[in-house]
Design an enzyme around this catalytic site. Structure first.
Site, PDB file in Angstrom:
ATOM      1  N   TYR A  94     -17.631  14.414 -12.322  1.00  0.00           N
ATOM      2  CA  TYR A  94     -17.435  15.469 -12.939  1.00  0.00           C
ATOM      3  C   TYR A  94     -16.235  15.561 -13.795  1.00  0.00           C
ATOM      4  O   TYR A  94     -16.210  16.485 -14.692  1.00  0.00           O
ATOM      5  CB  TYR A  94     -17.602  16.873 -12.124  1.00  0.00           C
ATOM      6  CG  TYR A  94     -18.871  16.777 -11.284  1.00  0.00           C
ATOM      7  CD1 TYR A  94     -20.080  17.024 -12.060  1.00  0.00           C
ATOM      8  CD2 TYR A  94     -18.943  17.002 -10.049  1.00  0.00           C
ATOM      9  CE1 TYR A  94     -21.328  17.185 -11.471  1.00  0.00           C
ATOM     10  CE2 TYR A  94     -20.052  17.059  -9.234  1.00  0.00           C
ATOM     11  CZ  TYR A  94     -21.355  17.199  -9.932  1.00  0.00           C
ATOM     12  OH  TYR A  94     -22.387  17.156  -9.525  1.00  0.00           O
ATOM     13  N   HIS A 148      -8.268  -3.303  -7.201  1.00  0.00           N
ATOM     14  CA  HIS A 148      -7.974  -2.601  -5.777  1.00  0.00           C
ATOM     15  C   HIS A 148      -9.231  -2.477  -4.858  1.00  0.00           C
ATOM     16  O   HIS A 148      -9.788  -1.420  -4.866  1.00  0.00           O
ATOM     17  CB  HIS A 148      -7.272  -1.140  -6.127  1.00  0.00           C
ATOM     18  CG  HIS A 148      -6.456  -0.474  -5.219  1.00  0.00           C
ATOM     19  ND1 HIS A 148      -5.270  -0.835  -4.630  1.00  0.00           N
ATOM     20  CD2 HIS A 148      -6.843   0.464  -4.028  1.00  0.00           C
ATOM     21  CE1 HIS A 148      -5.051  -0.338  -3.699  1.00  0.00           C
ATOM     22  NE2 HIS A 148      -5.729   0.783  -3.174  1.00  0.00           N
ATOM     23  N   ARG A 205       0.810  -1.202   0.138  1.00  0.00           N
ATOM     24  CA  ARG A 205       0.000  -0.143   0.140  1.00  0.00           C
ATOM     25  C   ARG A 205       0.844   1.222  -0.037  1.00  0.00           C
ATOM     26  O   ARG A 205       0.649   2.077  -0.773  1.00  0.00           O
ATOM     27  CB  ARG A 205      -0.910  -0.024   1.293  1.00  0.00           C
ATOM     28  CG  ARG A 205      -2.046  -1.059   1.191  1.00  0.00           C
ATOM     29  CD  ARG A 205      -2.807  -1.176   2.254  1.00  0.00           C
ATOM     30  NE  ARG A 205      -3.996  -0.205   2.268  1.00  0.00           N
ATOM     31  CZ  ARG A 205      -5.049  -0.488   3.142  1.00  0.00           C
ATOM     32  NH1 ARG A 205      -4.883  -0.837   4.179  1.00  0.00           N
ATOM     33  NH2 ARG A 205      -6.171   0.542   2.971  1.00  0.00           N
TER      34      ARG A 205
END
Length: 760
Positions: free
Chosen positions: A120, A76, A30
């Site tokens: 967006y 993931h 990670r």
């Protein structure tokens, strides 16, 4: 449950094992990057998901939500917000020297503005990312199953670019952290090539090509001489400064213009602007007239207007000391080094070993690539030579095809020369057919060959392709047989990438000795205003002079004090708290201010009884009166201390201070002050302050009044002997009716129910 199904474990050992497994998962899977491609797992998975979606630089942008969804669903299995944050980071030109994602829409700004929601914004791979993802289909890297075995994902990307040094990285794992600064792409590539030319090169010589980090935000590294030690140890501290210019301002003022900021505040520029504005407003730097941000798409431009005739160099020294115009970047070259067992291990590298790991990875990649190309060229050569051979005996092949009853029969004849069952026009043809020995691949190519391939021009192309393939195979074999030839190919591609990423160095490298800031304090009068709720603020004398008298009545205390002084607060718990004036916020009269408890060590139950300027204490005496009836005078000089809080008087258990009054030594000697005490049960007592003894602050004092059982002193004050009245809890009481010590040694019963004090 049967006894054999119960597994007994030592709790402490199980905790150690579980925590160790968790820690290694965070470290390897990670938080830390792989030394080969310079990517953390989430970044690698995002780029691979975008590659699978076909989001190459020449294709339209795709919604970020789609990219995040594919990454999370396939590779993931973590929060979508963390994946989107990683995607946003890879678009930031102010964080990376070579962004890996080309964003379209609002992806935040260097000011600290956040990105718009993922629904967006849109994204696609950048041209730099192509250098990390190219040749994934050539088997250059290993693939492993994803979290649910439904997909395959690459262990590492076949990066042909030293991404870790170019873009840097940061990450916090369990018990360790990485912080690798970004560097100029051209300089990094030159250093890699220099290492390939001379593997024994020293770090000192490598720094001729790569002298230090090159941050996207520019700035100045002021301890360049420390870079060699940092690169050798793999850790250290870089001191960064903003880059400034001087311009002529209005009305004879000079402008300090910040054009580049330290990398440490990249993505949070407004914090620096707000800090500068706050320091100017609070008069920490009296030299500053105004601060404004004029930054635009053309670049950063923060303007600090300096008052006429002020020392610019000294002001800059102060700004470097007290703001993030100078900051420290902690370097830690920590990354995951792959092991033969496949389990990577965290390791602190130096500059040379980082480059060495990249070069070793390139050797592996290019060796696999040229083996792949050699194998592919060999297969194609086999086909081309078969087709060339077929064109020479094309009449025989046509005769075999026409005389065969099946494709399999014809194919067997082409490969093994078996003519059984095939009708030939002549025995000579059958005899010649028995000599055929095409390979299986050649036979399949011949059987699927179009008649158009028999045109003379097409046959000529086959001969040309044969020559090209032979030449390529010879070149591939030469490269694979000699590491120097392999290095030539690697360096050639690196130089091509250098041209693509060529950019001038942004960060300047110098050695600058930090100069002390000579603080030139301008002494001025301020008015400290405290309301009945304990909110405090400081107001300029000029502004306070314009305040209406009615407004002033809203405050329980208004104190004139110099800006260089300290405010002393005496409380009912017998403490004295000190607050420096520069900690008290300067406000307008309409502003609320700050709660006094947040500026001092006063607890929430502690009540302030007296506010006084520190410098006024030395020429004064303080009278302390406690709930139990003890009284004393203490010299103000006793309270000279640099500590934020001290005990101002000694108190018995359960006792508290009910009154702290300030008077001069002259008041004590001349008898111009009278002490008035009131008790909870309505007893009162008055006597001259000259009768009060002076003690040390560590003393309890003496009894001022003999109290009845269960009674306590509620109020103590000082008045002039000739005073007619005094204030108590909003009431105006008659001071003349309070008996003095000689006439009422034990106090006289008083009626406090009315606005005037009367005795029974």
């Amino acid at each position: 449950m049967s006894q054999e199904n119960i597994i007994q474990l030592d709790f402490s050992e199980e905790m150690k094992t579980s925590y160790r497994d968790y820690a290694m998962s965070v470290i390897v899977s990670r938080a830390l990057p792989d030394v080969r491609d310079g990517l953390k797992p989430v970044q690698r998975r995002i780029l691979y998901a975008m590659k699978e979606l076909g989001l190459t630089p020449d294709k339209p942008h795709r919604k970020s939500a789609r990219i995040v969804g594919d990454t999370m669903g396939k590779y993931h299995p973590h929060g979508d917000s963390s994946i989107y944050d990683a995607l946003v980071h890879m678009t930031e030109e102010y964080s990376l020297n070579a962004p890996l994602v080309d964003g379209h829409g609002n992806f935040g700004s260097i000011d600290g503005d956040g990105a718009a929601a993922m629904r967006y914004t849109e994204a696609r791979l950048s041209s730099t990312a192509v250098a990390l993802l190219d040749n994934l289909d050539k088997g250059l890297v290993d693939f492993v199953p994803n979290f649910d075995d439904s997909e395959k994902e690459p262990v590492v990307l076949p990066a042909t670019l030293p991404n870790l040094l170019i873009n840097g990285t940061t990450g916090i794992a369990v018990g360790m952290a990485t912080n690798i600064p970004p560097h100029n792409p051209a300089e990094v590539i030159d250093a890699v090539i220099a290492y390939m030319d001379r593997p024994g090169i020293s770090i000192y010589k490598l720094m001729d090509y790569m002298p230090g980090p090159d941050f996207p935000t520019g700035g100045i590294i002021i301890n360049a001489s420390d870079m060699q030690e940092i690169y050798e140890r793999g850790e250290g501290r870089i001191r960064l400064r903003a880059k400034t210019e001087l311009e002529k301002g209005e009305a004879g003022r000079t402008n300090i213009v910040i054009t580049e900021i330290p990398y440490t505040i990249s993505g949070n520029k407004m914090k620096l602007v707000e800090n500068l504005a706050s320091l100017a407003k609070e008069k920490v730097f009296d030299e500053i007239y105004d601060v404004r941000d004029e930054s635009s798409k053309e670049g950063i431009r923060i303007v600090i207007e300096v008052k006429k005739g002020r020392d610019i160099d000294n002001l800059l020294n102060g700004l470097y000391k007290k703001t993030q115009m100078e900051d420290t970047y902690g370097v830690n070259l920590l990354a995951i080094k792959p092991s033969e067992e496949g389990n990577g291990q965290p390791k602190v590298f130096n500059l040379k070993t980082l480059i060495e790991e990249f070069v070793l990875f390139q050797e592996e990649l290019y060796t696999k690539e040229y083996r792949f190309l050699l194998q592919k060229a060999g297969k194609r050569l086999e086909i081309v030579q078969g087709l060339m051979k077929a064109t020479d005996v094309i009449d025989l092949i046509i005769e075999i095809l026409r005389g065969s009853t099946s494709v399999r029969q014809a194919k067997t004849c082409l490969i093994e020369g078996v003519t059984d069952g095939i009708k030939f026009k002549s025995a000579a043809s059958e005899k010649e057919a028995k000599t055929l020995n095409f390979t299986e691949n050649q036979a399949e190519a011949i059987l699927s060959m179009q008649l158009s391939k028999l045109i003379g021009l097409e046959i000529l192309k086959l001969h040309e392709e044969n020559e090209t393939l032979l030449k390529n195979i010879a070149e591939y074999e030469k490269i694979l047989s000699d590491v120097k030839e392999l290095y030539k190919v690697i360096k050639s591609r690196l130089r091509s990438l250098k041209k693509q990423l060529l950019a001038p160095r942004r960060t300047e490298l110098t050695d600058t000795v930090a100069k002390a800031y000579v603080e030139k304090v301008v002494v001025e009068d301020l008015f400290v205003c405290i309301d009945r709720f304990g909110y405090i603020k400081a107001i300029d004398a000029a502004a306070f002079g314009r305040v209406a008298e009615e407004t002033k009545k809203e405050f329980s205390c208004i104190l004139k004090i110099k800006n260089t002084d300290k405010l002393c607060i005496f409380t009912n718990e017998g403490n004295m708290h000190q607050v420096k004036m520069d900690k008290i916020p300067r406000c307008k009269m309409k502003d609320k201010g700050t709660l006094i408890h947040s500026l001092s060590k006063m607890d929430n139950q502690e009540e302030a009884l007296l506010y006084v300027a520190f410098e006024n204490l030395f020429e004064s005496m303080l009278m302390f009166t406690t709930k139990s009836g003890y009284i004393k005078l203490v010299s103000g000089a006793e309270f000279e201390t640099g500590r934020q809080m001290i005990a101002a008087t000694k108190l018995d258990s359960g006792d508290t201070v009910v009154g702290v009054s300030m008077l001069t030594a002259g008041d004590v000697l001349s008898g111009t002050k009278k002490v008035i005490l009131l008790t909870e049960k309505g007893l009162s007592l008055g006597f001259p302050v000259a009768e009060v003894s002076e003690f040390k602050k560590t003393s309890r004092g003496v009894k001022a009044i003999t109290l009845e059982k269960g009674d306590t002193v509620a109020f103590a004050t000082l008045v002039h002997p000739a005073a007619e009245t005094f204030e108590y809890q909003g009431k105006t009481l008659n001071a003349r009716r309070v008996r003095n010590r000689k006439r009422a040694a034990k106090g006289q019963k008083a009626n406090l129910q009315q606005n005037t004090l009367t005795f029974e």
